[in-house]
Design an enzyme around this catalytic site. Sequence first.
Site, PDB file in Angstrom:
ATOM      1  N   GLY A  27       0.821  -1.200   0.000  1.00 31.72           N
ATOM      2  CA  GLY A  27       0.000   0.000   0.000  1.00 31.72           C
ATOM      3  C   GLY A  27       0.853   1.247   0.000  1.00 31.72           C
ATOM      4  O   GLY A  27       1.951   1.301  -0.561  1.00 31.72           O
ATOM      5  N   GLY A  46      24.597  10.960 -30.279  1.00 38.02           N
ATOM      6  CA  GLY A  46      24.229  11.683 -29.071  1.00 38.02           C
ATOM      7  C   GLY A  46      24.594  10.934 -27.808  1.00 38.02           C
ATOM      8  O   GLY A  46      24.823  11.544 -26.750  1.00 38.02           O
ATOM      9  N   ALA A  47      24.692   9.598 -27.883  1.00 40.00           N
ATOM     10  CA  ALA A  47      25.069   8.818 -26.711  1.00 40.00           C
ATOM     11  C   ALA A  47      26.488   9.132 -26.266  1.00 40.00           C
ATOM     12  O   ALA A  47      26.819   9.058 -25.078  1.00 40.00           O
ATOM     13  CB  ALA A  47      24.919   7.327 -27.011  1.00 40.00           C
TER      14      ALA A  47
END
Length: 521
Positions: free
Chosen positions: A176, A411-412
């Site tokens: 929960g 881009g890596a």
Amino acid sequence: MPDGHDTTAGKLAWLEELREEALHAGSERTVQRRRDEGRLLARERAVKLCDPGSFVELDRYVRHREWNFGMMERRPFGDAVVTGYGTVFGRKVFVFSQDFTVFGGSLSEVFAEKICKVMDMAVKYGCPVIGINDSGGARIQEGVVSLAGYADIFWRNVQASGVVPQISLVMGPCAGGAVYSPAITDFVFMVEGSSYMFITGPDVVKTVTGEEVTFEELGGAATHAAKSGVAHFTSPDEAACLEDARYLLSFLPQNNAERPVSSPPTDPGDREDAELDTLIPDHPNKPYDMHEVIRRVIDDGEFLEVSERWAENIVCGFARLGGHPVGVVGNQPHSLAGVLDIDASNKAARFVRTCDAFNVPLVTFVDVPGFLPGTAQEWGGIIRHGAKLLYAFAEATVPKLTVITRKAYGGAYDVMSSKHIRADFNFAWPTAEVAVMGPEGAVNIVFRHELESSDEPESRREALIADYKERFANPYTAAERGYVDDVIEPRRTRPVLIDALETTLTKVERRPHRKHGNIPL
């Protein structure tokens, strides 16, 4: 005060009675059941976590409020949580340990107050806080008051985040709303076969979705270690879990104002490893194990990997380099060729930010062909998630050292702690390839029209690929522009990194004044 306890001797005797009662708050039947299951009791866990003889219990005699609905007949001392402080490797820590033998470990008003008290003390005195979770959830008899208790704990988790290390040990149920406290903390440990975490249990899942699933399948240690990434570490039993948490603390400082504790290295700082010279395969698409690179460089090959079974295409963990604790990030060619995807980006970004928060220098090993293509990744938000890793490295002000072992494409390359986002020292092996993309892909795009009109397209393609490799598939073009500080023999990686690390330990980096950045979550 009971009759006969009005003298000093009587008061001491009464104290002993109360202490004995507090030590045996759980029913004999419940305690025995825990023993039969091979579990430690809450107080035993706290004691075993700390150095021998160092645990000091607080609020031993706290009891739940007298208005507690339907529970006036039983008000055990300490309620359902043991709190206190002790030392781990001689350094102070604060601890709370939930007691399932008392009301199923359910959270009450005073239960929450006890936890909040030690969390406040941990922040006030600049010490780590370790929470041992083993609870059936909110105490129904207290209604909304128990829910307020959870929120009070959550608020403190957030205030302490990045200030003192927070570690959660899930050693039983955690369900929960209770799961959000561990989720906010820095590291989550779970015990295989005896702990679980979920928002809604198997019965609710079956009612709502029709799925039939066991507790272990839904929220066990294996599930959260390999599928969700919620658990950073799993242990085969409770004793191992406690020992693993102690080991993790050895890499972390007491708080964000201190540096991690260094120790005299037993591994020579000038040690070279000739095996590294031949570790990278000649064929660019053949995998190798980045763990092997890491272990040959760090002190004594000792590496504490974080989230080992989740997002295996990137490796994160703690080690020592010249006696100094460091955080290590490395692409893993053995899994998805070391490509960056959604999970890998999230995993590494979280780790990088944790290291930065607690002044742990970062060492990055790069072998990345790019970001994983496909509709699943694009629709899943690889742009947003990949940006998290970029943000994390760019935001980090700790010393940042980078070694490009092989591929660093597109881009890596920028994202993986490149010089352009302010890494301090960037090195490359002679096998490194720093380029927009791989030779085959680049030739097919740049020379598409030429190849289509060629009488011998295959031979022409091979010639163009060879030319591309000679001009771009190497580290020297980047080195010419200062994007790579040096091209080094792989065998020299350890001494080169240790020298660079010791140079950067005095680093001070000023950033613009702001409330906080807006990381693309």
